[in-house]
Design an enzyme around this catalytic site. Structure first.
Site, PDB file in Angstrom:
ATOM      1  N   GLY A  12       0.788  -1.151   0.003  1.00  0.00           N
ATOM      2  CA  GLY A  12      -0.129   0.049   0.093  1.00  0.00           C
ATOM      3  C   GLY A  12       0.613   1.162  -0.135  1.00  0.00           C
ATOM      4  O   GLY A  12       0.345   2.200   0.286  1.00  0.00           O
ATOM      5  N   THR A  13       2.028   1.258  -0.534  1.00  0.00           N
ATOM      6  CA  THR A  13       2.816   2.647  -0.727  1.00  0.00           C
ATOM      7  C   THR A  13       2.096   3.669  -1.604  1.00  0.00           C
ATOM      8  O   THR A  13       2.187   4.689  -1.501  1.00  0.00           O
ATOM      9  CB  THR A  13       4.245   2.364  -0.986  1.00  0.00           C
ATOM     10  OG1 THR A  13       4.353   1.656  -2.356  1.00  0.00           O
ATOM     11  CG2 THR A  13       4.879   1.289  -0.089  1.00  0.00           C
ATOM     12  N   ASN A  14       1.364   2.948  -2.505  1.00  0.00           N
ATOM     13  CA  ASN A  14       0.685   3.907  -3.451  1.00  0.00           C
ATOM     14  C   ASN A  14      -0.440   4.551  -2.711  1.00  0.00           C
ATOM     15  O   ASN A  14      -0.943   5.914  -2.866  1.00  0.00           O
ATOM     16  CB  ASN A  14       0.309   3.182  -4.880  1.00  0.00           C
ATOM     17  CG  ASN A  14       1.313   3.097  -5.693  1.00  0.00           C
ATOM     18  OD1 ASN A  14       1.606   4.124  -6.183  1.00  0.00           O
ATOM     19  ND2 ASN A  14       1.894   2.045  -5.918  1.00  0.00           N
ATOM     20  N   ARG A  65     -14.875 -15.090  -9.720  1.00  0.00           N
ATOM     21  CA  ARG A  65     -14.488 -13.633  -9.866  1.00  0.00           C
ATOM     22  C   ARG A  65     -15.755 -12.452  -9.781  1.00  0.00           C
ATOM     23  O   ARG A  65     -15.513 -11.670  -9.085  1.00  0.00           O
ATOM     24  CB  ARG A  65     -13.663 -13.121 -11.057  1.00  0.00           C
ATOM     25  CG  ARG A  65     -12.466 -13.897 -11.138  1.00  0.00           C
ATOM     26  CD  ARG A  65     -11.626 -13.409 -12.220  1.00  0.00           C
ATOM     27  NE  ARG A  65     -10.357 -14.135 -12.471  1.00  0.00           N
ATOM     28  CZ  ARG A  65      -9.492 -14.096 -11.642  1.00  0.00           C
ATOM     29  NH1 ARG A  65      -9.294 -13.301 -10.825  1.00  0.00           N
ATOM     30  NH2 ARG A  65      -8.364 -15.012 -12.123  1.00  0.00           N
ATOM     31  N   MET A  90      -4.234  -7.318  -6.597  1.00  0.00           N
ATOM     32  CA  MET A  90      -3.556  -8.313  -7.642  1.00  0.00           C
ATOM     33  C   MET A  90      -4.602  -9.268  -8.022  1.00  0.00           C
ATOM     34  O   MET A  90      -4.675 -10.368  -8.117  1.00  0.00           O
ATOM     35  CB  MET A  90      -2.545  -9.217  -6.752  1.00  0.00           C
ATOM     36  CG  MET A  90      -1.363  -8.404  -6.363  1.00  0.00           C
ATOM     37  SD  MET A  90      -0.512  -7.403  -7.790  1.00  0.00           S
ATOM     38  CE  MET A  90       0.381  -8.766  -8.504  1.00  0.00           C
ATOM     39  N   ARG A  91      -5.880  -8.623  -8.105  1.00  0.00           N
ATOM     40  CA  ARG A  91      -6.847  -9.523  -9.007  1.00  0.00           C
ATOM     41  C   ARG A  91      -7.518  -8.940 -10.366  1.00  0.00           C
ATOM     42  O   ARG A  91      -7.304  -7.630 -10.289  1.00  0.00           O
ATOM     43  CB  ARG A  91      -8.289  -9.397  -7.976  1.00  0.00           C
ATOM     44  CG  ARG A  91      -8.074  -9.989  -6.463  1.00  0.00           C
ATOM     45  CD  ARG A  91      -7.671 -11.276  -6.440  1.00  0.00           C
ATOM     46  NE  ARG A  91      -8.663 -12.102  -6.764  1.00  0.00           N
ATOM     47  CZ  ARG A  91      -8.725 -13.539  -7.090  1.00  0.00           C
ATOM     48  NH1 ARG A  91      -7.614 -14.116  -6.846  1.00  0.00           N
ATOM     49  NH2 ARG A  91      -9.776 -14.189  -7.530  1.00  0.00           N
ATOM     50  N   HIS A 109       0.267   0.557 -13.115  1.00  0.00           N
ATOM     51  CA  HIS A 109       0.786  -0.885 -13.564  1.00  0.00           C
ATOM     52  C   HIS A 109       2.608  -0.399 -13.377  1.00  0.00           C
ATOM     53  O   HIS A 109       2.748   0.787 -14.163  1.00  0.00           O
ATOM     54  CB  HIS A 109       0.553  -1.386 -14.863  1.00  0.00           C
ATOM     55  CG  HIS A 109       1.245  -2.407 -15.124  1.00  0.00           C
ATOM     56  ND1 HIS A 109       0.922  -3.856 -14.630  1.00  0.00           N
ATOM     57  CD2 HIS A 109       2.225  -2.623 -16.085  1.00  0.00           C
ATOM     58  CE1 HIS A 109       1.821  -4.762 -15.001  1.00  0.00           C
ATOM     59  NE2 HIS A 109       2.667  -4.019 -16.192  1.00  0.00           N
ATOM     60  N   GLU A 174       5.894   6.199  -9.243  1.00  0.00           N
ATOM     61  CA  GLU A 174       4.434   5.889  -9.089  1.00  0.00           C
ATOM     62  C   GLU A 174       3.859   6.733  -8.091  1.00  0.00           C
ATOM     63  O   GLU A 174       2.942   7.377  -8.322  1.00  0.00           O
ATOM     64  CB  GLU A 174       4.403   4.276  -8.717  1.00  0.00           C
ATOM     65  CG  GLU A 174       4.498   3.213  -9.825  1.00  0.00           C
ATOM     66  CD  GLU A 174       4.196   1.867  -9.175  1.00  0.00           C
ATOM     67  OE1 GLU A 174       3.281   1.587  -8.567  1.00  0.00           O
ATOM     68  OE2 GLU A 174       5.081   1.022  -9.680  1.00  0.00           O
TER      69      GLU A 174
HETATM   70  C1  GRF Z   1       3.144  -1.093  -7.607  1.00  0.00           C
HETATM   71  O1  GRF Z   1       4.378  -1.497  -8.316  1.00  0.00           O
HETATM   72  C2  GRF Z   1       1.998  -1.197  -8.613  1.00  0.00           C
HETATM   73  O2  GRF Z   1       2.477  -0.628  -9.890  1.00  0.00           O
HETATM   74  C3  GRF Z   1       1.625  -2.637  -8.758  1.00  0.00           C
HETATM   75  O3  GRF Z   1       1.691  -3.251  -7.579  1.00  0.00           O
HETATM   76  C4  GRF Z   1       2.658  -2.660  -6.771  1.00  0.00           C
HETATM   77  C5  GRF Z   1       2.043  -2.191  -5.596  1.00  0.00           C
HETATM   78  O4  GRF Z   1       2.664  -1.657  -4.575  1.00  0.00           O
HETATM   79  N1  GRF Z   1       0.457  -2.996  -9.576  1.00  0.00           N
HETATM   80  P1  GRF Z   1       2.046  -0.738  -3.310  1.00  0.00           P
HETATM   81  O5  GRF Z   1       1.165  -1.976  -2.723  1.00  0.00           O
HETATM   82  O6  GRF Z   1       1.203   0.244  -3.618  1.00  0.00           O
HETATM   83  O7  GRF Z   1       3.219  -0.718  -2.533  1.00  0.00           O
END
Ligand code: GRF
Length: 207
Positions: A12-14, A65, A90-91, A109, A174
């Site tokens: 969840g760093t994003n 799904r 991741m789904r 992505h 990102e």
């Molecule tokens: C990121 O590299 C994103 O592009 C990919 O999965 C990773 C998730 O990182 N889809 P985080 O969970 O946001 O740290």
């Protein structure tokens, strides 16, 4: 101000970058809910720290799904979400979710699409020997990492890079790019022009 529903599976760093941008007032949004399909996702802790409601929806409890997505949509609707953000989710999502939020589902992505879609973008980029990589923020369609591109950012790939070091460099960009695109969404500047005669749909971002 738009309401975001953020879907995660991991660190969840994003998600954290979204929280930080909201805090800095460079992103005019509210994270209404964070949903994870993994109970142990560190991102859930980040959400709790930010006092944002969290839901764990276990995909293993659903027959397919679409029924999993239907449960996710219920939570998103309960929280009156405007835009859905897949941030390390991741789904593969189904039309069940996409049709509930038409042109309002965004994914990040970690490659320059259309190169290296799928779950092993960095490994594939290193194996191919590319000299630049980066990340792509795009609208989600029924394919895997195929939807209309909103924005991309580039990083150089060095001789000594491996999967982990490339992932770290790409994550850095990102964290800049995703909140910036979400701010464009918040400003109502994103529109989609359907593709004519079998062409791809395209995104327009008004100045
Ligand atoms: C990121 O590299 C994103 O592009 C990919 O999965 C990773 C998730 O990182 N889809 P985080 O969970 O946001 O740290």
């Amino acid at each position: 101000m738009i309401k975001l529903g953020v879907l995660i599976s991991g660190s969840g760093t994003n998600l954290q970058a979204i929280f930080d941008s909201i805090e800095k007032k460079t992103l005019d949004a509210e994270v209404a809910v964070v949903i994870s399909n993994k109970a142990e996702a560190v991102g859930l802790e980040r959400a709790k720290k930010a006092a944002v409601p969290t839901h764990f929806v276990d995909h293993k409890k659903f027959a397919d799904r679409a029924s999993f997505d239907s449960a996710v949509v219920d939570v998103l609707r309960d929280h009156k979400v405007d835009w859905v953000v897949l941030a390390g989710f991741m789904r593969i999502v189904t039309p069940m979710l996409l049709d509930s939020f038409p042109n309002r589902v965004v994914n990040i992505h970690p490659s320059l699409l259309p190169a290296f879609p799928g779950a092993h973008a960095h490994r594939d980029a290193i194996a191919y020997g590319v000299k630049i990589s980066g990340c792509t923020v795009h609208l989600v369609d029924a394919g895997t990492d195929t939807g209309p591109i909103l924005a991309q950012a580039v990083v150089p790939v060095s001789e000594g890079d491996d999967e982990a070091s490339l992932a770290q460099k790409v994550l850095y960009v990102e964290h800049q790019l995703l909140p910036r695109v979400l701010q464009q969404a918040a400003e109502g500047r994103i529109s989609v022009e359907p593709g004519k005669d079998g062409e791809r749909a395209r995104v327009r971002i008004r100045a």
